[in-house]
Write a protein that holds these residues in place. Structure first.
Motif, PDB file in Angstrom:
ATOM      1  N   LEU A 132       0.802  -1.225   0.000  1.00 49.03           N
ATOM      2  CA  LEU A 132       0.000   0.000   0.000  1.00 49.03           C
ATOM      3  C   LEU A 132       0.837   1.279   0.000  1.00 49.03           C
ATOM      4  CD1 LEU A 132      -2.868  -0.877   2.506  1.00 49.03           C
ATOM      5  CD2 LEU A 132      -2.903  -0.975   0.003  1.00 49.03           C
ATOM      6  N   GLY A 133       2.017   1.235   0.623  1.00 45.49           N
ATOM      7  CA  GLY A 133       2.757   2.479   0.759  1.00 45.49           C
ATOM      8  C   GLY A 133       4.239   2.402   0.505  1.00 45.49           C
ATOM      9  N   PHE A 134       4.920   1.420   1.099  1.00 45.40           N
ATOM     10  CA  PHE A 134       6.369   1.423   1.062  1.00 45.40           C
ATOM     11  C   PHE A 134       6.917   1.187  -0.338  1.00 45.40           C
ATOM     12  CE2 PHE A 134      10.560  -0.548   1.618  1.00 45.40           C
ATOM     13  CZ  PHE A 134      11.191   0.455   2.347  1.00 45.40           C
ATOM     14  N   GLN A 135       6.406   0.170  -1.030  1.00 41.91           N
ATOM     15  CA  GLN A 135       6.938  -0.109  -2.367  1.00 41.91           C
ATOM     16  C   GLN A 135       6.678   1.032  -3.353  1.00 41.91           C
ATOM     17  OE1 GLN A 135       5.390  -3.445  -4.820  1.00 41.91           O
ATOM     18  NE2 GLN A 135       7.522  -4.127  -4.912  1.00 41.91           N
ATOM     19  N   PRO A 136       5.461   1.614  -3.403  1.00 39.49           N
ATOM     20  CA  PRO A 136       5.283   2.795  -4.274  1.00 39.49           C
ATOM     21  C   PRO A 136       6.225   3.935  -3.909  1.00 39.49           C
ATOM     22  CG  PRO A 136       3.159   1.906  -3.623  1.00 39.49           C
ATOM     23  CD  PRO A 136       4.181   1.177  -2.805  1.00 39.49           C
ATOM     24  N   LEU A 137       6.455   4.144  -2.614  1.00 37.30           N
ATOM     25  CA  LEU A 137       7.366   5.206  -2.188  1.00 37.30           C
ATOM     26  C   LEU A 137       8.795   4.914  -2.629  1.00 37.30           C
ATOM     27  CD1 LEU A 137       7.872   7.801  -0.578  1.00 37.30           C
ATOM     28  CD2 LEU A 137       8.154   6.373   1.468  1.00 37.30           C
ATOM     29  N   MET A 138       9.223   3.659  -2.501  1.00 36.63           N
ATOM     30  CA  MET A 138      10.568   3.293  -2.926  1.00 36.63           C
ATOM     31  C   MET A 138      10.724   3.437  -4.433  1.00 36.63           C
ATOM     32  SD  MET A 138      12.653   2.505  -0.480  1.00 36.63           S
ATOM     33  CE  MET A 138      13.874   1.410  -1.191  1.00 36.63           C
ATOM     34  N   GLY A 139       9.696   3.060  -5.178  1.00 31.09           N
ATOM     35  CA  GLY A 139       9.755   3.217  -6.625  1.00 31.09           C
ATOM     36  C   GLY A 139       9.867   4.675  -7.023  1.00 31.09           C
ATOM     37  N   TRP A 140       9.056   5.528  -6.368  1.00 27.56           N
ATOM     38  CA  TRP A 140       9.123   6.963  -6.655  1.00 27.56           C
ATOM     39  C   TRP A 140      10.488   7.529  -6.278  1.00 27.56           C
ATOM     40  CZ3 TRP A 140      10.197  10.939  -3.299  1.00 27.56           C
ATOM     41  CH2 TRP A 140      10.072  12.223  -3.841  1.00 27.56           C
ATOM     42  N   ALA A 141      11.003   7.160  -5.094  1.00 33.44           N
ATOM     43  CA  ALA A 141      12.291   7.684  -4.636  1.00 33.44           C
ATOM     44  C   ALA A 141      13.421   7.272  -5.576  1.00 33.44           C
ATOM     45  CB  ALA A 141      12.583   7.202  -3.218  1.00 33.44           C
ATOM     46  N   THR A 142      13.352   6.044  -6.096  1.00 31.56           N
ATOM     47  CA  THR A 142      14.368   5.592  -7.043  1.00 31.56           C
ATOM     48  C   THR A 142      14.314   6.404  -8.330  1.00 31.56           C
ATOM     49  OG1 THR A 142      14.178   3.335  -6.153  1.00 31.56           O
ATOM     50  CG2 THR A 142      15.274   3.588  -8.282  1.00 31.56           C
ATOM     51  N   ALA A 143      13.110   6.590  -8.865  1.00 31.49           N
ATOM     52  CA  ALA A 143      12.957   7.345 -10.105  1.00 31.49           C
ATOM     53  C   ALA A 143      13.358   8.801  -9.920  1.00 31.49           C
ATOM     54  CB  ALA A 143      11.510   7.241 -10.597  1.00 31.49           C
ATOM     55  N   TRP A 144      12.931   9.416  -8.821  1.00 35.73           N
ATOM     56  CA  TRP A 144      13.290  10.811  -8.552  1.00 35.73           C
ATOM     57  C   TRP A 144      14.802  10.956  -8.439  1.00 35.73           C
ATOM     58  CZ3 TRP A 144      15.751  13.775  -4.875  1.00 35.73           C
ATOM     59  CH2 TRP A 144      15.449  15.144  -4.864  1.00 35.73           C
ATOM     60  N   SER A 145      15.433   9.992  -7.791  1.00 34.47           N
ATOM     61  CA  SER A 145      16.892  10.032  -7.625  1.00 34.47           C
ATOM     62  C   SER A 145      17.601   9.870  -8.962  1.00 34.47           C
ATOM     63  CB  SER A 145      17.335   8.933  -6.661  1.00 34.47           C
ATOM     64  OG  SER A 145      16.768   9.113  -5.376  1.00 34.47           O
ATOM     65  N   PHE A 146      17.102   8.994  -9.814  1.00 38.10           N
ATOM     66  CA  PHE A 146      17.702   8.817 -11.141  1.00 38.10           C
ATOM     67  C   PHE A 146      17.653  10.132 -11.923  1.00 38.10           C
ATOM     68  CE2 PHE A 146      18.000   4.094 -12.435  1.00 38.10           C
ATOM     69  CZ  PHE A 146      18.511   3.765 -11.190  1.00 38.10           C
ATOM     70  N   ASP A 147      16.547  10.862 -11.808  1.00 40.48           N
ATOM     71  CA  ASP A 147      16.460  12.130 -12.540  1.00 40.48           C
ATOM     72  C   ASP A 147      17.361  13.180 -11.907  1.00 40.48           C
ATOM     73  OD1 ASP A 147      15.280  13.460 -14.796  1.00 40.48           O
ATOM     74  OD2 ASP A 147      14.187  14.731 -13.376  1.00 40.48           O
ATOM     75  N   ARG A 148      17.532  13.127 -10.586  1.00 41.09           N
ATOM     76  CA  ARG A 148      18.477  14.048  -9.946  1.00 41.09           C
ATOM     77  C   ARG A 148      19.894  13.768 -10.439  1.00 41.09           C
ATOM     78  NH1 ARG A 148      19.471  15.484  -3.557  1.00 41.09           N
ATOM     79  NH2 ARG A 148      19.336  13.218  -3.269  1.00 41.09           N
ATOM     80  N   LEU A 149      20.224  12.481 -10.610  1.00 37.79           N
ATOM     81  CA  LEU A 149      21.523  12.128 -11.173  1.00 37.79           C
ATOM     82  C   LEU A 149      21.656  12.656 -12.596  1.00 37.79           C
ATOM     83  CD1 LEU A 149      24.222  10.540 -11.184  1.00 37.79           C
ATOM     84  CD2 LEU A 149      22.898   8.522 -11.869  1.00 37.79           C
ATOM     85  N   ARG A 150      20.593  12.508 -13.398  1.00 33.75           N
ATOM     86  CA  ARG A 150      20.616  13.008 -14.787  1.00 33.75           C
ATOM     87  C   ARG A 150      20.893  14.511 -14.827  1.00 33.75           C
ATOM     88  NH1 ARG A 150      17.477  15.852 -17.944  1.00 33.75           N
ATOM     89  NH2 ARG A 150      15.893  16.008 -16.306  1.00 33.75           N
ATOM     90  N   LEU A 151      20.212  15.271 -13.990  1.00 35.88           N
ATOM     91  CA  LEU A 151      20.410  16.720 -13.957  1.00 35.88           C
ATOM     92  C   LEU A 151      21.844  17.067 -13.550  1.00 35.88           C
ATOM     93  CD1 LEU A 151      17.059  17.839 -12.301  1.00 35.88           C
ATOM     94  CD2 LEU A 151      17.797  18.319 -14.638  1.00 35.88           C
ATOM     95  N   TRP A 152      22.397  16.280 -12.650  1.00 31.15           N
ATOM     96  CA  TRP A 152      23.769  16.521 -12.211  1.00 31.15           C
ATOM     97  C   TRP A 152      24.757  16.325 -13.360  1.00 31.15           C
ATOM     98  CZ3 TRP A 152      26.627  13.242  -7.916  1.00 31.15           C
ATOM     99  CH2 TRP A 152      27.767  13.935  -7.504  1.00 31.15           C
ATOM    100  N   LEU A 153      24.597  15.216 -14.094  1.00 32.98           N
ATOM    101  CA  LEU A 153      25.560  14.882 -15.142  1.00 32.98           C
ATOM    102  C   LEU A 153      25.309  15.661 -16.436  1.00 32.98           C
ATOM    103  CD1 LEU A 153      25.938  11.021 -14.694  1.00 32.98           C
ATOM    104  CD2 LEU A 153      27.212  12.884 -13.621  1.00 32.98           C
ATOM    105  N   GLU A 154      24.066  15.952 -16.751  1.00 29.64           N
ATOM    106  CA  GLU A 154      23.772  16.647 -18.005  1.00 29.64           C
ATOM    107  C   GLU A 154      23.848  18.163 -17.881  1.00 29.64           C
ATOM    108  OE1 GLU A 154      20.686  13.410 -20.071  1.00 29.64           O
ATOM    109  OE2 GLU A 154      20.012  15.440 -19.581  1.00 29.64           O
TER     110      GLU A 154
END
Length: 302
Positions: A132-154
């Protein structure tokens, strides 16, 4: 089902590899971890073990350990890295898990993706909380972090600055939404307050239409509050707030100038709302977004 996240990053392979495989750099962009430390090993042939920690608030950290299972360079130029992880911390919903990262070069850049899954503790309750909560939150946090990495490198957006901008955006958006929700509900629909009635009359609205007009204005403000939250990354809700405050201030100055010098007056309120709107519009560009990532493999979306 596990968690799958994929993003295209326009950066050299070696740069991306270093920023994802070096603990000091990894912990800077990955929202899931507050600290990652490699543990000593006796020889290069041993798997690399590591310890991680995640802050869950109020100074409390959940800790765990992991182990790199291997790295591969393929003939196609792709790379992969596998790992397993576990936590003996009784506060952690994750008991143990495993996953991998892949780095796939394309003409546009590097496709960086991950898949991982885990077993939970706390029995049936843990399974329910995870679904109900933890897995959706982990999925969102992973995706948000990947985009933060993209912004850092690009774009060179430092991860700390990206987080700061995100927090400023959240404070501005939520603040604006609360202001419009309060003013739409309390002095207009639940009241109505005498000053609201007076300003409506000053604008030329007939007495018999006052309640209907106030109700419509209240509904409009409540809808704007919802739009600020629903269209979280769109510019137009904040732009609408800014424009409406300018028009509202002009309207009061023309029709009800006696309120401009009141203790709690429209000028100070509208100025604060306008400043929050400008702050939000300023920080909106360059914010990380989980929406920039693919959350299912291509084979599952076609």
């Amino acid at each position: 089902m596990g968690i799958y996240v994929e993003i295209l990053i326009r950066a050299p392979m070696e740069t991306l590899w270093v920023h994802t495989q070096t603990p000091e750099l990894h912990q800077r962009w990955d929202l899931r971890f507050s600290r990652i430390d490699y543990l000593p090993r006796e020889s290069e042939t041993e798997p690399q073990r590591f310890r991680y920690a995640t802050r869950i608030g109020f100074g409390v950290e959940v800790v765990g350990e992991g182990e790199s299972l291997g790295e591969r360079d393929l003939a196609s130029g792709s790379r992969s890295s596998a790992l397993k992880f576990s936590s003996a911390d009784s506060r952690s919903i994750i008991r143990e898990g495993a996953g991998y990262w892949k780095y796939i070069p394309t003409a546009e850049g590097i496709i960086f993706l991950t898949w991982y899954d885990y077993r939970t503790r706390f029995g049936a309750l843990g399974t329910l909380l995870n679904r109900l909560g933890f897995q959706p939150l982990m999925g969102w946090a992973t995706a948000w972090s990947f985009d933060r990495l993209r912004l850092w490198l690009e774009d060179g957006v430092d991860p700390t600055d990206a987080m700061r901008q995100t927090l400023v955006h959240a404070v501005a958006r939520v603040g604006l939404a609360l202001i419009f929700a309060y003013h739409g509900l309390v002095p207009k629909m639940l009241g109505p307050h005498a000053d609201e009635i007076a300003m409506i009359r000053d604008a030329g609205v007939a007495a018999e239409s006052t309640w209907a007009v106030l109700t419509l204005l209240g509904i409009a403000e409540l809808l704007l509050a919802l739009c600020l939250l629903i269209f979280w990354r769109r510019r137009w809700p904040s732009s609408l707030c800014l424009g409406s405050m300018v028009l509202a201030t002009i309207g009061v100055a023309v029709n009800s100038p006696r309120y401009l010098g009141a203790a709690f007056n429209p000028v100070s309120l509208n100025l604060a709302v306008g400043c929050l709107s400008l702050i939000d519009l300023t920080v909106l560009s360059g914010l990380p977004s989980a929406a920039h990532c693919r959350r299912r493999p291509v084979s599952e979306t076609t």
